[in-house]
Motif scaffolding. Sequence first.
Motif: not given
Length: 177
Positions: A53-74
Amino acid sequence: MRPARASGGNISGATTGDLVLGPTGVHFLGRRFPCTIGRGGVVADKREGDGGTPVGAHEIIGVLYRPDRMTPPVPWARPIGPRDLWCDDPAQPEYNHRVRAPFGASAEALRRADPLYDLVILTDWNWPVARPGRGSAIFLHRWRRPGYPTEGCVAFDPAHLRWIAARLTPRTRLIVR
């Protein structure tokens, strides 16, 4: 996905809006969440396949989800389609990017039979300009089970991951010290 900034940035100056990995889990918005990390531990010199697991400040660039299993969280989450993959072949120009099947090189399926990637939070580790061999697919996702290591990602209890995902903002970072 949002526009990229340089990855592996300054890890000092974390805010309460950041996900901060510590020895007892990830701290976020005043709460602590147990998690698992890569089988190689926290590493300063990340390499493809090392399980780190790399050291650093990693920006969150996206969220992916399974639409057949859940609704979008954002609202800015994007669905995972049946042909979606993540290229992990350092010899390819698409290395460490989302691609679609059919794809002639090594790639990890994002749409899996198991629930591991039902919800995936993408980081900017080695992205958008990927350096070959520096590692790919450093995600936040659900764990297989508590204490079971990942290949370098940070993994959570599914309910905690969903809680975290619902509260992400365009400024959220994953801080790994």
